[in-house]
Motif scaffolding. Structure first.
Motif, mmCIF file in Angstrom:
data_model
loop_
_atom_site.group_PDB
_atom_site.id
_atom_site.type_symbol
_atom_site.label_atom_id
_atom_site.label_comp_id
_atom_site.label_asym_id
_atom_site.label_seq_id
_atom_site.Cartn_x
_atom_site.Cartn_y
_atom_site.Cartn_z
ATOM 1 N N LEU A 373 0.826 -1.206 0.000
ATOM 2 C CA LEU A 373 0.000 0.000 0.000
ATOM 3 C C LEU A 373 0.857 1.250 0.000
ATOM 4 C CD1 LEU A 373 -2.764 1.467 0.380
ATOM 5 C CD2 LEU A 373 -2.432 1.153 2.869
ATOM 6 N N TRP A 374 1.789 1.332 0.950
ATOM 7 C CA TRP A 374 2.660 2.500 1.116
ATOM 8 C C TRP A 374 4.102 2.031 1.264
ATOM 9 C CZ3 TRP A 374 -0.866 3.981 5.713
ATOM 10 C CH2 TRP A 374 -2.025 4.617 5.254
ATOM 11 N N PRO A 375 4.822 1.845 0.193
ATOM 12 C CA PRO A 375 6.205 1.364 0.319
ATOM 13 C C PRO A 375 7.036 2.273 1.216
ATOM 14 C CG PRO A 375 5.478 1.280 -1.963
ATOM 15 C CD PRO A 375 4.414 2.020 -1.211
ATOM 16 N N GLY A 376 7.659 1.644 2.205
ATOM 17 C CA GLY A 376 8.570 2.387 3.068
ATOM 18 C C GLY A 376 7.917 3.287 4.083
ATOM 19 N N GLU A 377 6.614 3.099 4.368
ATOM 20 C CA GLU A 377 5.922 4.000 5.287
ATOM 21 C C GLU A 377 5.529 3.330 6.600
ATOM 22 O OE1 GLU A 377 5.407 7.144 5.345
ATOM 23 O OE2 GLU A 377 6.146 7.693 3.363
ATOM 24 N N SER A 378 6.051 2.136 6.869
ATOM 25 C CA SER A 378 5.716 1.436 8.105
ATOM 26 C C SER A 378 6.946 1.279 8.986
ATOM 27 C CB SER A 378 5.139 0.047 7.803
ATOM 28 O OG SER A 378 3.920 0.162 7.099
ATOM 29 N N TYR A 379 6.753 1.490 10.285
ATOM 30 C CA TYR A 379 7.798 1.300 11.285
ATOM 31 C C TYR A 379 7.374 0.127 12.153
ATOM 32 C CZ TYR A 379 11.188 2.499 14.939
ATOM 33 O OH TYR A 379 12.218 2.470 15.842
ATOM 34 N N PHE A 380 8.150 -0.949 12.113
ATOM 35 C CA PHE A 380 7.776 -2.213 12.750
ATOM 36 C C PHE A 380 8.499 -2.330 14.089
ATOM 37 C CE2 PHE A 380 8.050 -7.094 12.516
ATOM 38 C CZ PHE A 380 6.764 -7.244 13.010
ATOM 39 N N ASP A 381 7.761 -2.163 15.179
ATOM 40 C CA ASP A 381 8.367 -2.192 16.513
ATOM 41 C C ASP A 381 8.402 -3.626 17.030
ATOM 42 O OD1 ASP A 381 9.381 -1.753 18.992
ATOM 43 O OD2 ASP A 381 8.045 -0.097 19.502
ATOM 44 N N ASP A 382 9.448 -4.336 16.628
ATOM 45 C CA ASP A 382 9.584 -5.750 16.975
ATOM 46 C C ASP A 382 10.372 -5.960 18.259
ATOM 47 O OD1 ASP A 382 11.932 -4.800 15.821
ATOM 48 O OD2 ASP A 382 12.530 -6.802 15.160
ATOM 49 N N ARG A 383 10.648 -4.917 19.012
ATOM 50 C CA ARG A 383 11.458 -5.051 20.222
ATOM 51 C C ARG A 383 10.731 -5.893 21.279
ATOM 52 N NH1 ARG A 383 12.209 1.034 21.824
ATOM 53 N NH2 ARG A 383 10.025 0.986 21.157
ATOM 54 N N GLU A 384 11.508 -6.677 22.009
ATOM 55 C CA GLU A 384 10.953 -7.496 23.087
ATOM 56 C C GLU A 384 10.921 -6.663 24.369
ATOM 57 O OE1 GLU A 384 9.629 -10.410 22.765
ATOM 58 O OE2 GLU A 384 10.208 -10.740 20.670
ATOM 59 N N ILE A 385 9.966 -5.741 24.418
ATOM 60 C CA ILE A 385 9.817 -4.869 25.577
ATOM 61 C C ILE A 385 8.346 -4.843 25.981
ATOM 62 C CG2 ILE A 385 11.794 -3.409 24.964
ATOM 63 C CD1 ILE A 385 9.811 -1.378 23.821
ATOM 64 N N ARG A 386 8.074 -4.226 27.122
ATOM 65 C CA ARG A 386 6.698 -4.156 27.613
ATOM 66 C C ARG A 386 5.813 -3.379 26.632
ATOM 67 N NH1 ARG A 386 5.894 -1.054 31.280
ATOM 68 N NH2 ARG A 386 7.915 -0.047 31.593
#
Length: 448
Positions: A373-386
């Motif tokens: 849909l929007w190339p390069g417009e997503s930030y994926f927060d895959d960190r193992e945090i609360r």
């Protein structure tokens, strides 16, 4: 899109299903070296400075001099893209002029002395004097004198987006008042006053479209010309409680003026309505210059009768980096930045919650759909945090949309979408989320 540093040695956590992140691909938070700050920066005086430091947008190098980190650069590039589109549509042609300017050009116009201590001055090894350009009227006028000789080559509108320098006595407020800043400056050259004023109006309209597309509450106000000169000028102001400028506005007919231009105004001179006083931040300024620069610099062209005549000029500036700070001053809450969609570093933050959620097939499939849909417009927060820390960071950084993916919803094939500006939350099937986001963005952009 952000590129993984040193791809050949990339940690496995930084590899997406389609390989190492390339330009235009989702950025994983675990690959993002810039961390947010959860303590209040002691040096920050205004909201935008505080939030830009906390959100990892800028870092201070010296007084009034800042480094821009990746998310700030993404926002700047989006602002620049809109400016370029509107400048090109208005007939402008992009140039790039030297920042280092010889003093003799400034001496011709009298500004070497008049500009005062705010002009950065230096000497080369041969003791020749130069200035670091805060603006480029002299330079562009000198250039045009070399390349334009006939009325048949006019009108000509040149613009650039470039770093400027001003030796502020007291730099403050982060990038709102710095000694080094990014500016779009444009210059017009015309055969007549009538044509020059037509271009002036065209630039006013282009500026209005720029700030409207950026999603800013702004006003065009009558203003003094200051050190740039000329006998006609208008400022473009972003309304903000923290603004250093005061404008008087008529909500009925839209007339507005800088308080310095109309210090005693109480009633609108156009329609007679009572004026309102508001604080604002200047982000743009347009000037009709006439012969202010072309005459002292002896810059002429041959008119249709073969006579040497001076150019009629105008100049037009936008504080590109200042727009970021002004936007944050206008658009924030106690949780952080609220970016307008048009300039947000990333439109969407995808927040998988809990162990293993970032690896689930449903989540990765959604991520691929968002990339389509929007190339390069997503930030994926895959960190193992609360989860709470993910929510705090997403709110602080101001992503317009958050896609929240927890076990309770994903097990049912659903996801939750949070609209940052309104706080609205929607639960819907994962497969329908891209269409919802697309419709919301199209609605927002169509309004501008």
């Amino acid at each position: 899109m952000a590129r993984s540093p040193l791809p050949e040695k990339t940690d496995s956590r930084c590899i997406l299903p389609w390989g190492v992140p390339e330009k235009g691909k989702t950025l994983k938070a675990s690959c993002d070296p810039v961390q947010t700050l959860h303590e209040e920066p002691a040096e920050a005086e205004v909201v935008s400075h505080r939030l830009m430091l906390r959100a990892g947008l800028v870092r201070k190098l010296a007084g009034g001099v800042y480094s821009y980190l990746p998310m700030a650069v993404r926002a700047l590039r989006k602002v620049e893209a809109i400016i370029r589109e509107e400048m090109n549509s208005a007939g402008g042609q992009e140039v790039l002029l030297p920042a280092l300017q010889p003093s003799d050009l400034w001496e011709k116009t009298g500004r070497w002395q008049a500009y005062g201590p705010e002009l950065f001055r230096l000497h080369d090894r041969h003791e020749r004097a130069f200035a670091l350009g805060p603006t480029h009227e002299e330079v562009i006028t000198d250039l045009v004198s070399q390349v334009i000789r006939s009325y048949r080559q006019l009108p000509f509108i040149a613009y650039q987006i470039q770093t400027k320098f001003r030796d502020e006595r007291r730099p403050r407020f982060g990038i709102l008042r710095g000694r080094e800043f990014i500016m779009k400056d444009a210059y017009s050259f015309s055969v007549s006053e009538e044509n020059a004023r037509q271009i002036y109006t065209r630039m006013q309209e282009a500026y209005g479209r720029i700030f409207l597309r950026l999603g800013l509450d702004h006003r065009m106000v009558e203003a003094d010309s200051g050190l740039i000169g000329g006998n006609l000028s208008h400022e473009f102001m972003v309304m903000a409680d923290s603004g250093e400028d005061t404008v008087v506005t008529c909500e009925k007919c839209s007339w507005a003026s800088n308080i310095e231009k109309a210090p005693d105004a109480r009633v609108c001179p156009v329609c007679g309505s009572v004026l309102e006083s508001r604080t604002a931040i200047e982000v743009g300024h347009v000037f009709y210059l006439g012969h202010k620069y072309s005459t002292p610099m002896e810059t002429t062209f041959l008119d249709s009768a073969g006579k040497e005549v001076p150019f009629f000029m105008g100049c037009y500036g936008i504080g590109v980096s200042r727009i970021l700070a002004a936007t944050i001053e206008q658009s924030h809450d106690d949780k952080g930045i609220i970016w307008p969609v048009a300039m947000a570093p990333y439109r969407t933050a995808v927040l998988p919650l809990g162990p293993g959620m970032s690896e689930r097939r449903e989540v990765l499939s959604l991520l691929e759909s968002l990339e389509s849909l929007w190339p390069g417009e997503s930030y994926f927060d895959d960190r193992e945090i609360r989860p709470g820390m993910k929510f705090q960071d997403a709110d602080l950084r101001g992503f317009p949309f958050q896609v929240i993916l927890g076990d309770r919803h994903v097990d049912k094939g659903d996801g939750e979408v949070k609209i940052r500006r309104t706080g609205e939350r929607l639960v819907l099937p994962l497969k329908d989320i891209p269409a919802l986001l697309s419709a919301r963005v199209q609605g927002i952009l169509s309004e501008s």
